[in-house]
Design an enzyme around this catalytic site. Structure first.
Site, PDB file in Angstrom:
ATOM      1  N   HIS A 122       0.876  -1.220  -0.040  1.00  0.00           N
ATOM      2  CA  HIS A 122      -0.084   0.178  -0.034  1.00  0.00           C
ATOM      3  C   HIS A 122       0.922   1.184   0.038  1.00  0.00           C
ATOM      4  CE1 HIS A 122      -2.692   2.940   1.817  1.00  0.00           C
ATOM      5  NE2 HIS A 122      -3.768   2.131   1.650  1.00  0.00           N
ATOM      6  N   ASP A 199       2.591  -4.682   8.026  1.00  0.00           N
ATOM      7  CA  ASP A 199       1.339  -4.044   7.921  1.00  0.00           C
ATOM      8  C   ASP A 199       0.343  -5.027   7.791  1.00  0.00           C
ATOM      9  OD1 ASP A 199      -0.890  -2.778   6.609  1.00  0.00           O
ATOM     10  OD2 ASP A 199       0.312  -1.690   5.189  1.00  0.00           O
ATOM     11  N   GLN A 202      -4.720  -5.573   6.480  1.00  0.00           N
ATOM     12  CA  GLN A 202      -5.750  -6.387   5.990  1.00  0.00           C
ATOM     13  C   GLN A 202      -5.917  -7.826   6.276  1.00  0.00           C
ATOM     14  OE1 GLN A 202      -8.033  -5.337   3.849  1.00  0.00           O
ATOM     15  NE2 GLN A 202      -7.480  -3.386   3.297  1.00  0.00           N
ATOM     16  N   LYS A 225     -10.974  -0.893  10.044  1.00  0.00           N
ATOM     17  CA  LYS A 225     -11.025  -2.055   9.157  1.00  0.00           C
ATOM     18  C   LYS A 225     -11.619  -3.153   9.897  1.00  0.00           C
ATOM     19  CE  LYS A 225      -7.990  -0.366   5.459  1.00  0.00           C
ATOM     20  NZ  LYS A 225      -6.827  -0.281   4.805  1.00  0.00           N
ATOM     21  N   CYS A 365      -4.761   2.328  -3.776  1.00  0.00           N
ATOM     22  CA  CYS A 365      -3.592   3.000  -3.170  1.00  0.00           C
ATOM     23  C   CYS A 365      -2.089   2.044  -3.360  1.00  0.00           C
ATOM     24  CB  CYS A 365      -3.809   3.339  -1.604  1.00  0.00           C
ATOM     25  SG  CYS A 365      -4.825   4.612  -1.319  1.00  0.00           S
TER      26      CYS A 365
HETATM   27  C1  PLP Z   1      -6.136   0.633   4.466  1.00  0.00           C
HETATM   28  C2  PLP Z   1      -4.531   0.277   4.505  1.00  0.00           C
HETATM   29  C3  PLP Z   1      -3.344   0.915   4.991  1.00  0.00           C
HETATM   30  C4  PLP Z   1      -3.797   2.295   5.351  1.00  0.00           C
HETATM   31  O1  PLP Z   1      -4.773   2.340   6.612  1.00  0.00           O
HETATM   32  P1  PLP Z   1      -5.419   3.842   7.021  1.00  0.00           P
HETATM   33  O2  PLP Z   1      -6.270   3.317   8.047  1.00  0.00           O
HETATM   34  O3  PLP Z   1      -5.881   4.413   5.900  1.00  0.00           O
HETATM   35  O4  PLP Z   1      -4.097   4.527   7.892  1.00  0.00           O
HETATM   36  C5  PLP Z   1      -2.461   0.607   4.839  1.00  0.00           C
HETATM   37  N1  PLP Z   1      -1.935  -0.537   4.254  1.00  0.00           N
HETATM   38  C6  PLP Z   1      -2.774  -1.440   3.959  1.00  0.00           C
HETATM   39  C7  PLP Z   1      -2.555  -2.889   3.494  1.00  0.00           C
HETATM   40  C8  PLP Z   1      -4.359  -0.970   3.899  1.00  0.00           C
HETATM   41  O5  PLP Z   1      -5.196  -2.009   3.445  1.00  0.00           O
END
Ligand code: PLP
Length: 407
Positions: A122, A199, A202, A225, A365
């Site tokens: 991302h 990260d 997801q 999320k 993104c």
């Molecule tokens: C949504 C997402 C982000 C960013 O998250 P925010 O809540 O917008 O800060 C970063 N990495 C991944 C894989 C995402 O899906």
């Protein structure tokens, strides 16, 4: 273990609404999930009964608000199995969590150091590292994708060296829904003495994460999320590593002593939590964790895997559909396009929206992935615990209409 989906659905007020005269089919959970009544109630309840600034007050309201906030921290600690509650830092979201690490670690890096990211990140796990590289001269390398759109992990050994200080990778790609081999990456990184930032935006909402078993050094994820409020996120870091990093923001709450010349900093987690936190959001996220625990993260995982598998199966019925990284193991999301001349993902998204179906279209993104495939974007269907196979059938019917109209 089976889940009572109708009972779960009844807890999400927004699922009762219609979009363009049709019942809402919400397949944009990768962007943000909907919120159950318990989370909404906790937000109201906080402002109605407990609202006060935290940590600084001797009065009852302030102490109650502080207790609720710290209870939430312990819920999150247990949820990811962190060793200490002070390894759980509250941020605004995944983006801020990654920026916290990038900004602070950059003060420890020199032009001799190297950071490895991947082509499947991302933007919020790419741009902060480009900024670090520009600021420090540290070299930024990346693990490329194979033609199929999965990480070419065979390249990692060549990229890794004694200069590698950090590897940053998502556990599940938001753009393609594929699961990345983070266990291997962590093992290889640690063998070279490098840290690993995961990260988990997801993955944390969909699958059991045990940061101690995984042995990752950092884990970043977002509350919104995982059925929690917007504006609240988590950075997990190992205690000894967080202690090596300088503070991020300066301000109230993060200090021990301040004179006009110099300040000393508070211990973890407060060193990284300058200013008044999003107390309601933090308590709301605690309620979201309770909600997940009540169903059981393993039950959620199993159920959502069925949804993903069924979606891939149904999409495979169409000659016109190209599914990205089709043969890879997916979690929570499927990305595809219609192989029709001049048809853009947003054309499909618009037709589905007319039928009340919310999917995300575009680059998600994650433009480097789109460049890799030579496409401007994809259509992404991403799932939450309240979605059903019946909704997937409605979505497939919508897709048939789209193929008819656009073909
Ligand atoms: C949504 C997402 C982000 C960013 O998250 P925010 O809540 O917008 O800060 C970063 N990495 C991944 C894989 C995402 O899906």
């Amino acid at each position: 273990m089976s889940v009572d989906i109708q009972h779960i659905r009844s807890q999400f007020p927004i699922l009762n609404r219609e979009v363009n005269g049709k019942p809402l089919v919400y397949f944009d959970n990768g962007a943000t999930s909907q919120k159950p009544q318990v989370v909404l109630d906790v937000l109201d309840n906080y402002y109605e009964k407990y609202n006060a600034n935290v940590h600084r007050g001797i009065h009852t309201l302030s102490q109650e608000a502080t207790d609720l906030m710290e209870e939430s921290r312990r819920k999150i600690q247990a949820f990811i199995n962190a060793k200490h509650d002070h390894e759980v830092i509250f941020t605004r979201g995944t983006t801020e969590s990654i920026n916290l690490v990038a900004n602070t670690i950059s003060q420890l890096l020199t032009a001799d150091d190297e950071i490895i990211i991947t082509e499947i990140e991302h933007h919020s796990n790419i741009v902060p590292w480009q900024l670090v590289s520009q600021r420090t001269g540290a070299k930024l390398k990346y693990i490329p994708l194979t033609a199929d759109g999965i990480l070419d992990i065979t390249k990692l050994d060549d990229l890794l060296s004694d200069k590698t200080k950090l590897i940053c990778v998502n556990q599940v790609s938001n753009a393609l829904g594929v699961i990345n081999p983070i266990e291997t990456i962590i093992e290889k990184a640690h063998a070279k003495g490098a840290w690993v930032l995961i990260d988990g935006a997801q993955s944390v909402p969909h699958t059991k994460i045990d940061v101690q078993a995984l042995d990752c050094d950092f884990l970043a994820f977002s509350g919104h999320k995982m059925y929690g409020p917007t504006g609240i996120g988590i950075l997990y870091g190992k205690e000894d590593i967080l202690n090596q990093l300088p503070p991020f923001h300066g301000g109230g709450e993060m200090i021990k002593d301040v004179t006009m010349e110099v300040s000393t900093y508070a211990c973890l987690p407060f060193k990284f939590e300058a200013g008044t936190p999003d107390v309601a959001g933090i308590i709301g996220l605690g309620a979201a964790v309770d909600f997940i625990n009540e169903i059981g993260i393993d039950a959620i995982h199993t159920y959502e895997d069925e949804l993903v598998e069924y979606t891939i199966q149904r999409l495979s019925e169409f000659d016109e559909v190209e599914i990205y990284a089709k043969d890879a193991k997916h979690s929570g999301a499927v990305s595809f396009n219609l192989k029709l001349d001049g048809v853009h993902s947003s054309d499909v998204g618009m037709i589905l929206d007319k039928k009340g179906i919310a999917v995300r279209t575009g680059h998600h993104c994650a433009q480097p992935i789109m460049h890799h495939f030579g496409i401007p974007g994809t259509v992404r269907a991403s799932f939450g615990i309240y979605n059903t196979k019946e909704e997937i059938d409605i979505f497939i019917d919508g897709l048939k209409t789209a193929i008819r109209m656009l073909g």
